[in-house]
Write an enzyme that holds these catalytic residues in place. Structure first.
Site, mmCIF file in Angstrom:
data_model
loop_
_atom_site.group_PDB
_atom_site.id
_atom_site.type_symbol
_atom_site.label_atom_id
_atom_site.label_comp_id
_atom_site.label_asym_id
_atom_site.label_seq_id
_atom_site.Cartn_x
_atom_site.Cartn_y
_atom_site.Cartn_z
ATOM 1 N N HIS A 1 5.640 6.263 -0.726
ATOM 2 C CA HIS A 1 6.435 5.122 -1.181
ATOM 3 C C HIS A 1 5.657 3.839 -0.910
ATOM 4 O O HIS A 1 4.665 3.846 -0.187
ATOM 5 C CB HIS A 1 7.784 5.078 -0.449
ATOM 6 C CG HIS A 1 7.642 4.897 1.025
ATOM 7 N ND1 HIS A 1 7.378 5.950 1.884
ATOM 8 C CD2 HIS A 1 7.696 3.773 1.808
ATOM 9 C CE1 HIS A 1 7.285 5.491 3.120
ATOM 10 N NE2 HIS A 1 7.452 4.186 3.106
ATOM 11 N N HIS B 1 0.840 -1.197 0.000
ATOM 12 C CA HIS B 1 0.000 0.000 0.000
ATOM 13 C C HIS B 1 0.880 1.254 0.000
ATOM 14 O O HIS B 1 2.100 1.156 0.143
ATOM 15 C CB HIS B 1 -0.899 0.012 1.244
ATOM 16 C CG HIS B 1 -0.107 0.139 2.512
ATOM 17 N ND1 HIS B 1 0.432 -0.955 3.171
ATOM 18 C CD2 HIS B 1 0.273 1.233 3.235
ATOM 19 C CE1 HIS B 1 1.104 -0.534 4.232
ATOM 20 N NE2 HIS B 1 1.020 0.791 4.296
#
Length: 196
Positions: free
Chosen positions: A136, A49
């Protein structure tokens, strides 16, 4: 804190999920790399995620407030597109704490969304992040040896279908010891699905 109260609390965070096909592709890449790079923990493909805001241990009562403010916040949120870009690390380069995939695409809209989420959560008692937001995708944690070399020219995502439309965000809870560890509590669709 009593055990009863502890049972009514969950470690929560808000995030953008990646599409299933991309999680599967990243899972295959992780499976290939885990025999070559000595990280202590590789992320389960279903847990991949992009974090928007970490909430920590949160009561069920507070969870209802979170769902309410995030539902409202998504009513005018545009769909936008993201893709993966390169590899990076946090921590010492030769013994990193985290290996991650970078994010590119409509990053300004991602940063705006993260700012709105943070502002919404502040209204129900959650603190603003002190660190700048660095989107990220975490792939692995804690390199066990000393001498990791990040392949700077490698673009492992080039052969993947790694661009996707972000149409919602998710409130997750962590269940430590489980695999996968992150479970959806609520999904918040972006209602303004006209072209950005």
């Amino acid at each position: 804190m009593s055990k009863t109260k502890e049972k009514n609390e969950h470690r929560l965070f808000v995030a953008i999920r990646l599409p299933r096909h991309l999680k599967a592709q990243l899972g295959r890449w992780i499976q290939f790399k885990r025999s070559k790079w000595a990280f202590k923990k590789w992320i389960h493909p279903q847990d991949i995620h992009i974090t928007l805001h970490f909430l920590g241990s949160t009561s069920e009562e507070k969870q209802e407030e979170i769902v309410s403010v995030l539902t409202e916040q998504c009513k005018n949120q545009d769909v936008f597109s993201l893709s993966l870009e390169g590899l990076g690390v946090f921590g010492r380069e030769i013994q990193p704490n985290i290996l991650w995939a970078g994010v590119r695409g409509e990053k300004q809209k991602l940063h705006q969304l993260q700012g709105k989420v943070t502002a919404s959560l502040e209204t129900v008692g959650f603190s603003l992040e002190s660190r700048p937001y660095h989107p990220h995708v975490t792939l692995a944690r804690k390199y066990k040896e000393n001498g990791f070399i990040l392949p700077v020219d490698e673009n492992p995502w080039e052969a993947m279908n790694h661009t996707w439309s972000v149409k919602d965000m998710v409130l997750y809870k962590s269940i430590l010891g489980n695999e996968p560890m992150y479970h959806e509590v609520a999904v918040f669709p972006f209602f303004n699905e006209k072209p950005c």
